[in-house]
Design a protein around this motif. Structure first.
Motif, PDB file in Angstrom:
ATOM      1  N   ARG A   1       1.282   4.790  31.098  1.00  0.00           N
ATOM      2  CA  ARG A   1       2.520   4.057  31.431  1.00  0.00           C
ATOM      3  C   ARG A   1       2.228   2.650  31.936  1.00  0.00           C
ATOM      4  O   ARG A   1       3.012   1.721  31.695  1.00  0.00           O
TER       5      ARG A   1
ATOM      6  N   ARG B   1       2.088  -0.236  29.113  1.00  0.00           N
ATOM      7  CA  ARG B   1       3.174  -0.469  28.169  1.00  0.00           C
ATOM      8  C   ARG B   1       3.638  -1.927  28.257  1.00  0.00           C
ATOM      9  O   ARG B   1       3.394  -2.618  29.251  1.00  0.00           O
ATOM     10  N   PRO B   2       4.337  -2.406  27.240  1.00  0.00           N
ATOM     11  CA  PRO B   2       4.726  -3.827  27.210  1.00  0.00           C
ATOM     12  C   PRO B   2       5.562  -4.274  28.412  1.00  0.00           C
ATOM     13  O   PRO B   2       5.399  -5.412  28.874  1.00  0.00           O
ATOM     14  N   ASP B   3       6.446  -3.407  28.928  1.00  0.00           N
ATOM     15  CA  ASP B   3       7.272  -3.846  30.052  1.00  0.00           C
ATOM     16  C   ASP B   3       6.425  -4.088  31.298  1.00  0.00           C
ATOM     17  O   ASP B   3       6.719  -4.988  32.100  1.00  0.00           O
TER      18      ASP B   3
ATOM     19  N   ASP C   1       3.173  -5.073  31.149  1.00  0.00           N
ATOM     20  CA  ASP C   1       2.465  -6.317  30.861  1.00  0.00           C
ATOM     21  C   ASP C   1       3.339  -7.530  31.170  1.00  0.00           C
ATOM     22  O   ASP C   1       2.872  -8.529  31.726  1.00  0.00           O
ATOM     23  N   GLU C   2       4.623  -7.423  30.815  1.00  0.00           N
ATOM     24  CA  GLU C   2       5.558  -8.524  31.067  1.00  0.00           C
ATOM     25  C   GLU C   2       5.709  -8.790  32.569  1.00  0.00           C
ATOM     26  O   GLU C   2       5.676  -9.932  33.022  1.00  0.00           O
ATOM     27  N   ARG C   3       5.853  -7.728  33.348  1.00  0.00           N
ATOM     28  CA  ARG C   3       6.006  -7.899  34.793  1.00  0.00           C
ATOM     29  C   ARG C   3       4.705  -8.356  35.446  1.00  0.00           C
ATOM     30  O   ARG C   3       4.725  -9.089  36.437  1.00  0.00           O
TER      31      ARG C   3
ATOM     32  N   ASP D   1      11.769  -1.127  40.879  1.00  0.00           N
ATOM     33  CA  ASP D   1      11.367  -1.379  39.496  1.00  0.00           C
ATOM     34  C   ASP D   1       9.999  -0.726  39.304  1.00  0.00           C
ATOM     35  O   ASP D   1       8.977  -1.263  39.727  1.00  0.00           O
TER      36      ASP D   1
ATOM     37  N   ALA E   1       8.143  -0.240  36.641  1.00  0.00           N
ATOM     38  CA  ALA E   1       7.204  -1.008  35.823  1.00  0.00           C
ATOM     39  C   ALA E   1       6.547  -2.119  36.640  1.00  0.00           C
ATOM     40  O   ALA E   1       5.352  -2.391  36.494  1.00  0.00           O
ATOM     41  N   ARG E   2       7.324  -2.771  37.495  1.00  0.00           N
ATOM     42  CA  ARG E   2       6.756  -3.831  38.336  1.00  0.00           C
ATOM     43  C   ARG E   2       5.791  -3.246  39.370  1.00  0.00           C
ATOM     44  O   ARG E   2       4.765  -3.856  39.695  1.00  0.00           O
TER      45      ARG E   2
END
Length: 474
Positions: free
Chosen positions: A252, A255-257, A259-261, A362, A364-365
């Motif tokens: 998890r 994942r791209p989200d 990487d973005e954060r 968040d 992902a963050r």
């Protein structure tokens, strides 16, 4: 009367694996939950006749109960059978906020300011009656759903009375109770009225097996039973230290989200003299026991005592609001923000924000912060386990030093490779942060490897199955 759907494995918890949102036009939207119980229950396999009993938490959940009678559509639950209880909102509020979170949580985490609190009068007794009614609703639903000789795993301080109530209704069942919190030492537990303290203990002792996250908490429970009841009777005591799910976290976290954060956090943190700044990461709910304010005060003292760290290190602090319907939690959340602002005002420069504080939850963050952590700060006043202490070493990209409170349950498993602190000692925590930031790379890498191995020794699936097997084996 036993349900025609009689289950052989049952889980009971306040919060279930699904929640509902009620839209303006009356449509219901379901959202699935995560966590150790969801992962653990999935480990028993789809062929096992299992059901999860939980409470409706809000208007959407209550509407789902009204439409379904409480047996939720498996399309909403990922195929799990779920029985959701529509407990009256006023009863639920008194049981959950008035007793579980405002009394039992405070007792087990040693949070009372004893010159002023607690004071157990008639208002508390009325809330306690709701707590009894809430527990009775669970006991009756479990009795209804369970097949002959079924195994029932009851979770946490919200449901401390359920084992005894269920035992009276269904003596044929194998009943387990698991405490995810610490357990208070005898003298502190006895802040509770004597009759209620004994009722809580007898409630849990209605189980065949009472489980705890560490030996320390299990020993404290046993000591309370010995002092108030003369012993634990026929109830076996077990210890199961819930670990991190390494495979899930590592997958998890890339994942791209995430990487973005991660890119966004690096931009917020910035560089100093052409090199990325070092990071001290913490991820918590703004729960009183998490000790966020003292952690920030320790960081401020680090910057004061060790000016060489100014502009070279950033404290990335995620403090996600918790229990904001209680005034004391709202006040604490506000204090966290105030201290962060004070540090940024005192030390910040045009190119450096000393504390990067995020308050919007968040996941992902959070995982992005785990990846970039050089130091993980986990300094609770008291914590049943603290999975953050276990998760960061698993996900950290280049290894991290763990500054860990000796009052976290995770200390029992991770203490040998962490920098251990007294959570009340701000000066010692500041010194530990300096030691963590200056740790030799090879030492940090080796410690992180050992921390990750210890943290994943009992992942959620194994944690759940071990309890189930122990309960069935008697």
């Amino acid at each position: 009367m036993v349900s025609e759907h009689a289950a052989q494995v049952l889980v009971a918890s306040n919060r279930g694996p699904v929640s509902y949102t009620l839209g303006k036009n009356g449509e219901l939207t379901s959202g699935r939950g995560g966590g150790g119980l969801v992962s653990g229950l999935s480990a028993i396999g789809p062929d096992t006749n299992a059901v999860w009993v939980c409470a409706a938490l809000g208007d959407g959940d209550r509407e789902a109960v009204r439409r379904t009678g409480g047996r939720l559509d498996t399309a909403d639950t990922g195929g799990q059978r779920v029985r959701m209880l529509g407990i009256p909102p006023e009863v639920y509020a008194d049981a959950y906020n008035g007793v579980a979170n405002s009394t039992l949580w405070f007792v087990h985490h040693l949070l009372y300011q004893t010159p002023l609190e607690p004071a157990f009068g008639s208002d508390f007794r009325a809330r306690w009656a709701s707590y009894e009614a809430y527990n009775r609703a669970f006991a009756e639903a479990l009795a209804d759903e369970a097949g002959d000789g079924a195994a029932v795993l009851i979770q946490d301080y919200h449901l401390a009375l359920v084992p005894g109530m269920l035992r009276a209704l269904r003596p044929d069942l194998r009943i387990g109770h698991f405490s995810h919190t610490p357990w208070a030492p005898v003298d502190y537990f006895r802040l509770l009225p004597d009759d209620i303290a004994r009722q809580l203990l007898r409630g849990i002792l209605g189980a065949d097996r009472a489980g705890f996250l560490t030996h320390r908490w299990a020993d404290a429970f046993t000591a309370c039973c010995t002092e108030l009841l003369g012993g634990t009777g026929n109830t076996a005591i077990g210890v199961h230290g819930l670990g991190a799910d390494a495979d899930f976290l590592r997958e998890r976290a890339h994942r791209p989200d995430v990487d973005e954060r991660l890119a966004g956090l690096r931009e917020q943190i910035g560089e100093h003299e052409g090199a990325p700044r070092r990071t001290i990461v913490r991820v918590d709910r703004t729960e009183l026991s998490k000790n966020i304010v003292r952690g920030m005060l320790a960081y401020r003292q680090l910057l004061t005592d060790r000016p060489e760290w100014r502009e070279r290190v950033t404290h990335v602090a995620f403090a996600y609001p918790s229990r904001q319907d209680l005034a004391v939690y709202r006040d604490y959340t506000a204090r966290v923000q105030e201290v962060a602002d004070e540090i940024n005002s005192a030390f910040g420069t045009p190119g450096w924000t000393p504390v990067v504080l995020h308050v919007k939850d968040d996941f992902a963050r959070s995982l992005a912060a785990y990846r970039l952590a050089d130091v993980a700060l986990v300094n609770p006043i008291r914590d049943g386990m603290n999975l953050v202490a276990k998760e960061i070493p698993v996900v950290s990209a280049s290894g991290c030093a763990l500054v860990l409170s000796r009052e976290a349950g995770a200390y029992e498993e991770l203490g040998e490779d962490a920098l251990v602190v007294n959570p009340y000692d701000v000066s010692a925590t500041a010194a530990a942060l300096h030691e963590a930031l200056t740790m030799d790379d090879d030492d940090r890498t080796a410690r992180t490897k050992r921390l990750a191995a210890a943290a994943t020794a009992l992942p959620p699936q194994r944690w759940f199955l071990d309890q189930l097997e122990a309960l069935r084996d008697g």
